[in-house]
Design a protein around this motif. Sequence first.
Motif, PDB file in Angstrom:
ATOM      1  N   LEU A   1      38.224  27.012  51.184  1.00 32.29           N
ATOM      2  CA  LEU A   1      38.526  26.476  52.081  1.00 32.29           C
ATOM      3  C   LEU A   1      40.115  25.998  51.695  1.00 32.29           C
ATOM      4  N   ASP A   2      40.265  25.814  50.662  1.00 30.72           N
ATOM      5  CA  ASP A   2      41.637  25.436  50.174  1.00 30.72           C
ATOM      6  C   ASP A   2      42.095  26.504  49.325  1.00 30.72           C
ATOM      7  N   LEU A   3      42.817  27.435  49.591  1.00 33.56           N
ATOM      8  CA  LEU A   3      43.250  28.621  48.594  1.00 33.56           C
ATOM      9  C   LEU A   3      44.199  28.145  47.535  1.00 33.56           C
ATOM     10  N   ASP A   4      44.030  27.410  46.941  1.00 29.90           N
ATOM     11  CA  ASP A   4      45.039  26.910  45.883  1.00 29.90           C
ATOM     12  C   ASP A   4      45.280  27.594  44.596  1.00 29.90           C
ATOM     13  N   ASP A   5      45.826  27.226  43.759  1.00 28.05           N
ATOM     14  CA  ASP A   5      46.030  27.787  42.651  1.00 28.05           C
ATOM     15  C   ASP A   5      44.730  27.898  41.646  1.00 28.05           C
ATOM     16  N   ASN A   6      43.916  27.047  41.820  1.00 24.83           N
ATOM     17  CA  ASN A   6      42.701  26.904  41.186  1.00 24.83           C
ATOM     18  C   ASN A   6      41.636  27.950  41.664  1.00 24.83           C
ATOM     19  N   ALA A   7      41.682  28.057  43.062  1.00 28.46           N
ATOM     20  CA  ALA A   7      40.748  29.158  43.716  1.00 28.46           C
ATOM     21  C   ALA A   7      41.263  30.479  43.287  1.00 28.46           C
ATOM     22  N   LEU A   8      42.625  30.786  43.173  1.00 29.52           N
ATOM     23  CA  LEU A   8      43.329  31.929  42.915  1.00 29.52           C
ATOM     24  C   LEU A   8      42.834  32.201  41.478  1.00 29.52           C
ATOM     25  N   LEU A   9      42.880  31.456  40.622  1.00 27.46           N
ATOM     26  CA  LEU A   9      42.311  31.546  39.290  1.00 27.46           C
ATOM     27  C   LEU A   9      41.071  32.262  39.111  1.00 27.46           C
ATOM     28  N   PHE A  10      40.116  31.647  39.911  1.00 27.99           N
ATOM     29  CA  PHE A  10      38.747  32.359  39.866  1.00 27.99           C
ATOM     30  C   PHE A  10      38.721  33.734  40.428  1.00 27.99           C
ATOM     31  N   CYS A  11      39.678  33.933  41.275  1.00 25.77           N
ATOM     32  CA  CYS A  11      39.758  35.367  41.868  1.00 25.77           C
ATOM     33  C   CYS A  11      40.251  36.199  40.825  1.00 25.77           C
ATOM     34  N   TYR A  12      41.265  35.814  40.106  1.00 24.51           N
ATOM     35  CA  TYR A  12      41.591  36.568  38.927  1.00 24.51           C
ATOM     36  C   TYR A  12      40.397  36.647  37.817  1.00 24.51           C
ATOM     37  N   ILE A  13      39.845  35.639  37.619  1.00 23.90           N
ATOM     38  CA  ILE A  13      38.629  35.709  36.621  1.00 23.90           C
ATOM     39  C   ILE A  13      37.441  36.792  37.302  1.00 23.90           C
ATOM     40  N   ALA A  14      37.237  36.490  38.485  1.00 21.30           N
ATOM     41  CA  ALA A  14      36.447  37.609  38.965  1.00 21.30           C
ATOM     42  C   ALA A  14      36.688  38.937  39.422  1.00 21.30           C
ATOM     43  N   ALA A  15      38.076  39.062  39.313  1.00 23.53           N
ATOM     44  CA  ALA A  15      38.667  40.634  39.572  1.00 23.53           C
ATOM     45  C   ALA A  15      38.622  41.162  38.146  1.00 23.53           C
ATOM     46  N   ILE A  16      38.703  40.395  37.043  1.00 26.26           N
ATOM     47  CA  ILE A  16      38.709  41.414  35.941  1.00 26.26           C
ATOM     48  C   ILE A  16      37.328  41.098  35.036  1.00 26.26           C
ATOM     49  N   SER A  17      36.320  40.332  35.561  1.00 24.46           N
ATOM     50  CA  SER A  17      35.180  40.411  35.064  1.00 24.46           C
ATOM     51  C   SER A  17      34.386  41.465  35.772  1.00 24.46           C
ATOM     52  N   TYR A  18      34.719  41.798  37.085  1.00 23.29           N
ATOM     53  CA  TYR A  18      33.901  42.906  37.878  1.00 23.29           C
ATOM     54  C   TYR A  18      34.474  44.292  37.275  1.00 23.29           C
ATOM     55  N   MET A  19      35.711  44.357  36.953  1.00 24.56           N
ATOM     56  CA  MET A  19      36.217  45.508  36.292  1.00 24.56           C
ATOM     57  C   MET A  19      35.704  45.762  35.101  1.00 24.56           C
ATOM     58  N   HIS A  20      35.190  44.742  34.140  1.00 25.60           N
ATOM     59  CA  HIS A  20      34.650  45.041  32.747  1.00 25.60           C
ATOM     60  C   HIS A  20      33.349  45.374  33.298  1.00 25.60           C
ATOM     61  N   ILE A  21      32.497  45.023  34.222  1.00 24.73           N
ATOM     62  CA  ILE A  21      31.122  45.547  34.354  1.00 24.73           C
ATOM     63  C   ILE A  21      31.062  46.908  35.357  1.00 24.73           C
ATOM     64  N   GLU A  22      32.338  47.551  35.577  1.00 26.58           N
ATOM     65  CA  GLU A  22      32.384  48.710  36.117  1.00 26.58           C
ATOM     66  C   GLU A  22      32.093  48.503  37.856  1.00 26.58           C
ATOM     67  N   ASN A  23      32.425  47.397  38.355  1.00 29.65           N
ATOM     68  CA  ASN A  23      32.134  47.100  39.747  1.00 29.65           C
ATOM     69  C   ASN A  23      33.781  47.006  40.380  1.00 29.65           C
ATOM     70  N   TYR A  24      34.287  48.251  40.419  1.00 30.02           N
ATOM     71  CA  TYR A  24      35.711  48.487  40.892  1.00 30.02           C
ATOM     72  C   TYR A  24      35.964  47.949  42.296  1.00 30.02           C
ATOM     73  N   GLU A  25      34.828  48.226  43.040  1.00 28.64           N
ATOM     74  CA  GLU A  25      35.160  47.908  44.433  1.00 28.64           C
ATOM     75  C   GLU A  25      35.285  46.148  44.885  1.00 28.64           C
ATOM     76  N   LYS A  26      34.383  45.393  44.142  1.00 31.34           N
ATOM     77  CA  LYS A  26      34.587  44.077  44.300  1.00 31.34           C
ATOM     78  C   LYS A  26      35.621  43.488  43.296  1.00 31.34           C
ATOM     79  N   SER A  27      36.010  44.121  42.137  1.00 30.65           N
ATOM     80  CA  SER A  27      37.315  43.817  41.616  1.00 30.65           C
ATOM     81  C   SER A  27      38.449  44.014  42.657  1.00 30.65           C
ATOM     82  N   ILE A  28      38.726  45.083  43.343  1.00 31.26           N
ATOM     83  CA  ILE A  28      39.629  45.312  44.263  1.00 31.26           C
ATOM     84  C   ILE A  28      39.474  44.410  45.504  1.00 31.26           C
TER      85      ILE A  28
END
Length: 263
Positions: free
Chosen positions: A139-166
């Motif tokens: 609801l408030d896309l601040d730096d904290n929310a973007l941080l967890f978007c980053y963590i999600a992106a790299i974590s999904y890449m590690h588990i080969e879920n490239y679609e969600k990472s993207i």
Amino acid sequence: MENTKWYHKTWIRVLAGLLVVLLVFTTVGYNILRLRAESFFEDLAGDDNYLKEKSKSYTDSFDPENIIFNMTLYSDLKKLLEAGEYEEAIDKTNSLIESETDEDRKAQLYQLLCELYYNNGDYEEAAKEADNCVKDLMLDLDDNALLFCYIAAISYMHIENYEKSIKYIDTILAVGEDPDLYYYRGINNMAAENYKDATTDFEKAMDLGKTDTDVYYDIGICQISDGEVEKGIENLRYVIDQNDKPELTTAASNIISVLSQGN
């Protein structure tokens, strides 16, 4: 802040080039890239200092206003974090979540848990917790929310879920364009065999100012993989002419040599 990005691994591109040569001269399908995707990124955790430094991690900062670590109840957890004992800290955090009744403190604990899973290399759990953190913060896309978007992106890449990472990278890019993010999305697309999309991402990164040799090499590999051999060779020749990264120069030269022998 250190400029080296956590996803810049030159050997990934060298390996990609070698795989392309293999594909050109065998009947093996392009799914070999997908099967080798884990090898592409197996050492990524060692090079993600950029993400960890960018994050406002509870494991690195315990300011007086932090409502969790200002409480005696959490002193044992703080000691574990300061010592880098992530597995024990994960167990302790999960235990505290079960007993915590204050919703604000519980939300902070879930965010901490996400970062702990990530730092400990448990990417499946990190991705799951990042999903939940992003939902709570969107609801408030601040730096904290973007941080967890980053963590999600790299974590999904590690588990080969490239679609969600993207998809998570797309969320960040919607806030503002960044050449490194386009480049990162290109790496995901290349690993997922979306070569045209990867080429588009790499070219966008170049348009925004990312013009180092790696990008030309990556574009060349994607073009060759997608059947645009002449265009790919042209970009690999640029890598050779620049000759500023010996491993890429050698890989590009070898690829062109093998392709020439096949004509």
